[in-house]
Design an enzyme around this catalytic site. Structure first.
Site, PDB file in Angstrom:
ATOM      1  N   ASP A   1      10.259  28.499  -8.020  1.00  0.00           N
ATOM      2  CA  ASP A   1       9.252  27.428  -8.049  1.00  0.00           C
ATOM      3  C   ASP A   1       8.823  27.249  -9.509  1.00  0.00           C
ATOM      4  O   ASP A   1       9.484  26.548 -10.284  1.00  0.00           O
ATOM      5  CB  ASP A   1       8.107  27.821  -7.115  1.00  0.00           C
ATOM      6  CG  ASP A   1       7.035  26.755  -6.983  1.00  0.00           C
ATOM      7  OD1 ASP A   1       7.069  25.778  -7.737  1.00  0.00           O
ATOM      8  OD2 ASP A   1       6.131  26.888  -6.128  1.00  0.00           O
ATOM      9  N   THR A   2       7.776  27.938  -9.923  1.00  0.00           N
ATOM     10  CA  THR A   2       7.403  27.844 -11.343  1.00  0.00           C
ATOM     11  C   THR A   2       8.400  28.616 -12.213  1.00  0.00           C
ATOM     12  O   THR A   2       8.523  28.346 -13.406  1.00  0.00           O
ATOM     13  CB  THR A   2       6.016  28.470 -11.582  1.00  0.00           C
ATOM     14  OG1 THR A   2       6.087  29.855 -11.213  1.00  0.00           O
ATOM     15  CG2 THR A   2       4.950  27.787 -10.768  1.00  0.00           C
TER      16      THR A   2
ATOM     17  N   ARG B   1       1.405  40.054  -6.289  1.00  0.00           N
ATOM     18  CA  ARG B   1       0.919  38.696  -6.574  1.00  0.00           C
ATOM     19  C   ARG B   1      -0.586  38.752  -6.767  1.00  0.00           C
ATOM     20  O   ARG B   1      -1.303  39.204  -5.869  1.00  0.00           O
ATOM     21  CB  ARG B   1       1.314  37.747  -5.426  1.00  0.00           C
ATOM     22  CG  ARG B   1       1.249  36.298  -5.819  1.00  0.00           C
ATOM     23  CD  ARG B   1       1.900  35.386  -4.791  1.00  0.00           C
ATOM     24  NE  ARG B   1       3.347  35.243  -4.933  1.00  0.00           N
ATOM     25  CZ  ARG B   1       3.959  34.568  -5.894  1.00  0.00           C
ATOM     26  NH1 ARG B   1       3.262  33.963  -6.826  1.00  0.00           N
ATOM     27  NH2 ARG B   1       5.264  34.489  -5.930  1.00  0.00           N
TER      28      ARG B   1
ATOM     29  N   HIS C   1      12.299  30.502   4.165  1.00  0.00           N
ATOM     30  CA  HIS C   1      11.622  31.565   3.411  1.00  0.00           C
ATOM     31  C   HIS C   1      11.453  32.826   4.272  1.00  0.00           C
ATOM     32  O   HIS C   1      11.591  33.948   3.789  1.00  0.00           O
ATOM     33  CB  HIS C   1      10.270  31.056   2.914  1.00  0.00           C
ATOM     34  CG  HIS C   1       9.490  32.105   2.208  1.00  0.00           C
ATOM     35  ND1 HIS C   1       9.946  32.690   1.046  1.00  0.00           N
ATOM     36  CD2 HIS C   1       8.317  32.711   2.512  1.00  0.00           C
ATOM     37  CE1 HIS C   1       9.059  33.600   0.653  1.00  0.00           C
ATOM     38  NE2 HIS C   1       8.083  33.629   1.526  1.00  0.00           N
TER      39      HIS C   1
ATOM     40  N   THR D   1       8.134  34.380 -11.106  1.00  0.00           N
ATOM     41  CA  THR D   1       8.629  35.615 -10.469  1.00  0.00           C
ATOM     42  C   THR D   1       9.949  36.048 -11.086  1.00  0.00           C
ATOM     43  O   THR D   1      10.114  37.190 -11.533  1.00  0.00           O
ATOM     44  CB  THR D   1       8.843  35.357  -8.947  1.00  0.00           C
ATOM     45  OG1 THR D   1       7.622  34.920  -8.397  1.00  0.00           O
ATOM     46  CG2 THR D   1       9.349  36.596  -8.236  1.00  0.00           C
TER      47      THR D   1
ATOM     48  N   ASP E   1       0.830  -1.217   0.000  1.00  0.00           N
ATOM     49  CA  ASP E   1       0.000   0.000   0.000  1.00  0.00           C
ATOM     50  C   ASP E   1       0.862   1.265   0.000  1.00  0.00           C
ATOM     51  O   ASP E   1       0.351   2.353   0.219  1.00  0.00           O
ATOM     52  CB  ASP E   1      -0.924   0.004   1.225  1.00  0.00           C
ATOM     53  CG  ASP E   1      -0.143   0.006   2.534  1.00  0.00           C
ATOM     54  OD1 ASP E   1       1.104  -0.069   2.490  1.00  0.00           O
ATOM     55  OD2 ASP E   1      -0.765   0.094   3.601  1.00  0.00           O
TER      56      ASP E   1
ATOM     57  N   LYS F   1       6.632  44.123  -7.267  1.00  0.00           N
ATOM     58  CA  LYS F   1       5.815  42.992  -7.763  1.00  0.00           C
ATOM     59  C   LYS F   1       4.537  42.854  -6.955  1.00  0.00           C
ATOM     60  O   LYS F   1       4.542  43.055  -5.743  1.00  0.00           O
ATOM     61  CB  LYS F   1       6.641  41.704  -7.637  1.00  0.00           C
ATOM     62  CG  LYS F   1       5.912  40.452  -8.050  1.00  0.00           C
ATOM     63  CD  LYS F   1       6.663  39.189  -7.640  1.00  0.00           C
ATOM     64  CE  LYS F   1       6.175  38.633  -6.324  1.00  0.00           C
ATOM     65  NZ  LYS F   1       6.693  37.293  -6.002  1.00  0.00           N
TER      66      LYS F   1
END
Ligand code: R5P
Length: 321
Positions: free
Chosen positions: A229-230, A201, A134, A233, A43, A199
């Site tokens: 991350d992506t 968001r 962070h 930014t 599992d 910037k």
């Protein structure tokens, strides 16, 4: 050759995703990494345990909490060590997931970074060592000691020669990173200039640039951030700098999640180099001339050595000019 720590008193482990890094660390400490026996059930539950006794020893665990699986593996392993009479558990996690969830920004949200702290403490972690949390205030979410080390010292050591030719301006891709950019700039040379991108968001993982504080025209720039991350930014920031007349553009970030891959960096003709640490192990699989990996290995080896000998870690905050 004599080991840098006493293997009768301390033992070093690498969890699955940072096993290669842990091997390098063990090599540099001149010790043998202790194997972890892992059973995976049908599992997908796992059972983890040290292959050797840990009774009354200090256990250093090297890992990267970059996924739910990695987090669960760490919690189970710490629990197993505690139940086997380890003396202390010191976790060196190169990346801490959920660090961006460090406060409620709207109603009914959880605070993921605090929950991770509670989970690690409940499992039995005695001390956490990590890199570029962070938000440094996350240290206060823990009631155990937390060392939040700075990769920029390692980065700066690698950039000195280049800086003499390039004369960089250091750019923060948002207001939140201004202190990081200032600190990095001061480490390189006292009179280096910084610029800050304004910037906003608009949605999770989507942002918009509304302006720039500082001068970038005809300058070589390094955009510094904690996480890619992506890539949204930092890529938008780089494009904005190019359109504002910047020359060469370098990117630097401690944690390269690259959740949308590296291709857009590779294919961008306004990005010259990307400096990244190996806090997220999958960066080692990216094959690109543009990517320069500056490993955390020497900082991790040093902090284990210093911690084991109960010495100050302040030398990790000095530069080898
Ligand atoms: C934001 O506060 C962080 O410092 C990074 O700028 C952000 O997480 C990067 O995410 P992405 O690459 O998805 O834009």
């Amino acid at each position: 050759m004599v080991s840098k720590i006493d293997e009768k008193k301390a033992i070093v482990f690498g969890l699955t995703n940072q096993l290669d890094l842990a091997k390098l660390v063990a090599n540099s400490l001149r010790i043998k990494l202790t194997e972890i026996d892992t059973t995976i059930f049908s599992d997908k539950e796992i059972l983890v345990k040290s292959s050797k006794t840990v009774r009354n020893k200090i256990a250093y665990i090297i890992c990267s909490l970059d996924s739910h699986n990695a987090l669960m593996e760490l919690l189970l392993f710490v629990d197993s060590l505690k139940r086997a009479s380890v003396s202390r558990v010191i976790v060196i996690s190169t990346y801490m997931c959920y660090s961006r969830q460090d406060r409620k920004t709207s109603q009914r949200e959880s605070i993921g970074a605090k929950l991770i702290a509670k989970l690690l403490e409940t499992a039995g972690v005695d001390k956490l060592i990590s890199f570029d949390l962070h938000n440094p205030s996350i240290q206060g979410f823990y009631d155990i000691p937390v060392d939040d080390l700075r990769w920029i010292y390692q980065l700066t050591n690698s950039l000195y020669k280049e800086e003499k030719k390039m004369k960089f301006t250091i750019v923060s891709p948002d207001h939140g990173g201004a202190v990081r950019a200032r600190r990095f700039a001061e480490l390189i040379t006292k009179d280096i200039k910084i610029a800050i991108i304004d910037k906003r968001r608009t949605q999770p993982n989507v942002s918009e640039i509304v302006g720039l504080l500082g001068e970038v025209k005809n300058k070589n720039c390094i955009i510094i951030d904690d996480i890619i991350d992506t890539g949204g930014t930092i890529l938008k920031a780089a494009k904005y700098l190019k359109e504002s007349g910047a020359n060469n553009i370098y990117l630097a970030a401690t944690h390269g999640l690259f959740s949308k891959g590296f291709e857009m960096f590779e294919n961008s003709d306004y990005i010259d180099k990307v400096f990244i640490s190996d806090s997220i192990p999958k960066v080692n699989k990216i094959n690109s001339e543009k990517l320069k990996i500056i490993s955390l290995e020497s900082m991790i080896s040093k902090i284990i050595e210093l911690d084991f000998h109960s010495k100050s870690i302040s030398e990790l905050y000095t530069l080898k000019k």
